[in-house]
Enzyme design. Structure first.
Site, PDB file in Angstrom:
ATOM      1  N   ILE A   1      -2.467  38.249 101.136  1.00 59.62           N
ATOM      2  CA  ILE A   1      -3.020  39.386 100.374  1.00 59.62           C
ATOM      3  C   ILE A   1      -4.535  39.247 100.228  1.00 59.62           C
ATOM      4  CG2 ILE A   1      -2.816  40.736  98.237  1.00 59.62           C
ATOM      5  CD1 ILE A   1       0.068  39.416  98.048  1.00 59.62           C
TER       6      ILE A   1
ATOM      7  N   PHE B   1      -5.958  34.865  93.805  1.00 57.59           N
ATOM      8  CA  PHE B   1      -4.755  34.921  94.647  1.00 57.59           C
ATOM      9  C   PHE B   1      -4.124  33.533  94.797  1.00 57.59           C
ATOM     10  CE2 PHE B   1      -5.191  39.204  96.154  1.00 57.59           C
ATOM     11  CZ  PHE B   1      -6.538  39.449  96.379  1.00 57.59           C
TER      12      PHE B   1
ATOM     13  N   TYR C   1       8.830  29.692  89.897  1.00 58.84           N
ATOM     14  CA  TYR C   1       7.690  30.473  90.416  1.00 58.84           C
ATOM     15  C   TYR C   1       7.365  31.615  89.449  1.00 58.84           C
ATOM     16  CZ  TYR C   1       5.467  34.290  92.925  1.00 58.84           C
ATOM     17  OH  TYR C   1       4.650  35.344  93.268  1.00 58.84           O
TER      18      TYR C   1
ATOM     19  N   LYS D   1       4.068  32.410  86.573  1.00 58.94           N
ATOM     20  CA  LYS D   1       3.292  33.664  86.483  1.00 58.94           C
ATOM     21  C   LYS D   1       3.320  34.195  85.054  1.00 58.94           C
ATOM     22  CE  LYS D   1       2.092  34.063  90.864  1.00 58.94           C
ATOM     23  NZ  LYS D   1       0.697  34.120  91.312  1.00 58.94           N
TER      24      LYS D   1
ATOM     25  N   ASN E   1       7.243  44.132  96.932  1.00 55.50           N
ATOM     26  CA  ASN E   1       7.454  43.354  98.164  1.00 55.50           C
ATOM     27  C   ASN E   1       6.478  43.729  99.270  1.00 55.50           C
ATOM     28  OD1 ASN E   1       9.908  43.213  96.483  1.00 55.50           O
ATOM     29  ND2 ASN E   1      10.653  41.939  98.185  1.00 55.50           N
TER      30      ASN E   1
END
Ligand code: WQD
Length: 335
Positions: free
Chosen positions: A13, A81, A149, A153, A179
């Site tokens: 990304i 990121f 994971y 976040k 996604n």
């Protein structure tokens, strides 16, 4: 003159966002430790942007190095990121995920506060919602992390909320991705992680295409969906990257903290995606219906209204275009 620091800027990304910033003549500097991307991404990004890319091979946990980079490059905002992002891997080695994702973010935030820098975009995920109560999912939906994971976040989102409450001069946008799939129109950059254990659907389809696996495991076809397979909100990587550029503009002009679900608002099943990829590539994808994957939910797709309204952003690529760009990346790089 603004300058944006992209941590993990050579990742999937990050690199696509850098390409759009360059196209808009917006200055940026990248820090990346190259643990999950090939060094060749630097040359490829320079081919796309037609300019030298200013970068430092630095780990975000090196606070001192970050302070130096922020100062010397007159950084005015940060898009974060850099993170480990595999759900299955996080279940096997949770400590590594807390170390890199949480400790890395705290190091970056400390470097920012030492430098008086308070403009921040955070790369979060729809995985914070876990098994949704209903879809489409808006930003008020309850949080229900099903793996380390997603938990990392959420912890970081809480830290950011506390920072924003303590100092209302901070301007923070938390982007919760659905996604992402597809690749840059040049076919030079795409989803090509070094750590291959991330068994996301599109990279698995590509493993069938390039012969590293003989068939695709479809994880369950007994869900309450149109064809029994899992439904997700697939979004073109260029639309997702565009959302970062519009969110950066918003963060530069405002203060306070906002969450944004970044998706198309449409649900697509595994079989629908496979069929579309077959149509685009002319390649038949052999499948084997396997058991459901632990931790998977049946249906998950976004209500992107808040991002549409506040960021004046919306996705504008359809599933065919997403698969087309992914296929072009494959044939151009025979990955
Ligand atoms: C999609 C669908 C699978 C592989 C995860 C993270 C999320 C984000 C995106 C980081 C599901 C099915 C998959 C395969 C299959 N990552 N599938 N066979 O799990 O929705 O989301 O990746 O931010 O945070 O949670 O993505 O691509 O793994 O799965 O049938 O070999 O494809 O069951 O229905 P997921 P995915």
């Amino acid at each position: 003159m603004t300058c944006t620091l992209l941590t993990g800027g050579f990742g999937y990304i990050g690199s696509h966002t850098a390409a759009i910033l360059a196209e808009n003549n917006q200055k940026f500097v990248i820090v990346d430790n190259f643990t999950n991307c090939k060094k060749d991404v630097v040359n490829r990004l320079e081919k796309i942007t037609k300019q030298k890319v200013n970068f430092f091979e630095v780990d975000v946990r090196d606070t001192e190095a970050l302070v130096k980079i922020i100062k010397e490059n007159k950084v005015t905002s940060v898009i974060h990121f850099a993170a480990l992002k595999s759900v299955s891997d996080s279940i096997m080695r949770p400590l590594e995920y807390y170390e890199v994702n949480v400790k890395g973010t705290i190091s970056l935030l400390k470097a920012m506060s030492y430098s008086g820098l308070k403009k921040f975009l955070f790369s979060s995920t729809a995985a914070v919602y876990g098994e949704p109560d209903s879809c489409p999912i808006d930003e008020k939906h309850k949080l229900n992390p099903l793996n380390p994971y997603a938990q990392t976040k959420i912890i970081i989102e809480k830290i950011l909320q506390d920072i924003s409450k303590a100092d209302n001069e901070w301007s923070i946008a938390i982007l919760r991705y659905f996604n992402p799939i597809g690749a840059h129109q040049s076919g030079l950059i795409g989803d090509d992680p070094l750590l291959k254990e991330n068994s996301n659907l599109m990279p698995e389809i590509i493993k069938v295409v390039n012969g590293s696996i003989n068939y695709l495991n479809v994880f369950g076809n007994d869900y309450e969906t149109s064809d029994g397979t899992g439904v997700r909100d697939y979004i073109h990587i260029m639309d997702l990257s565009e959302a970062h550029v519009t969110a950066l503009e918003y963060v530069n002009k405002n203060t306070g903290l906002n969450f944004f679900n970044i998706g198309t608002g449409k649900g697509v099943s595994v079989l629908e995606l496979i069929k579309t990829f077959e149509k685009v590539s002319g390649f038949r994808i052999p499948i084997k219906i396997s058991n459901r994957r632990k931790g998977d939910c049946a249906v998950c797709f976004a209500d992107p209204k808040k991002a549409n309204d506040i960021l004046d952003w919306k996705s504008n690529h359809d599933l065919y275009q997403m698969c087309e760009s992914a296929w072009k990346f494959v044939i151009k790089n025979r990955i």
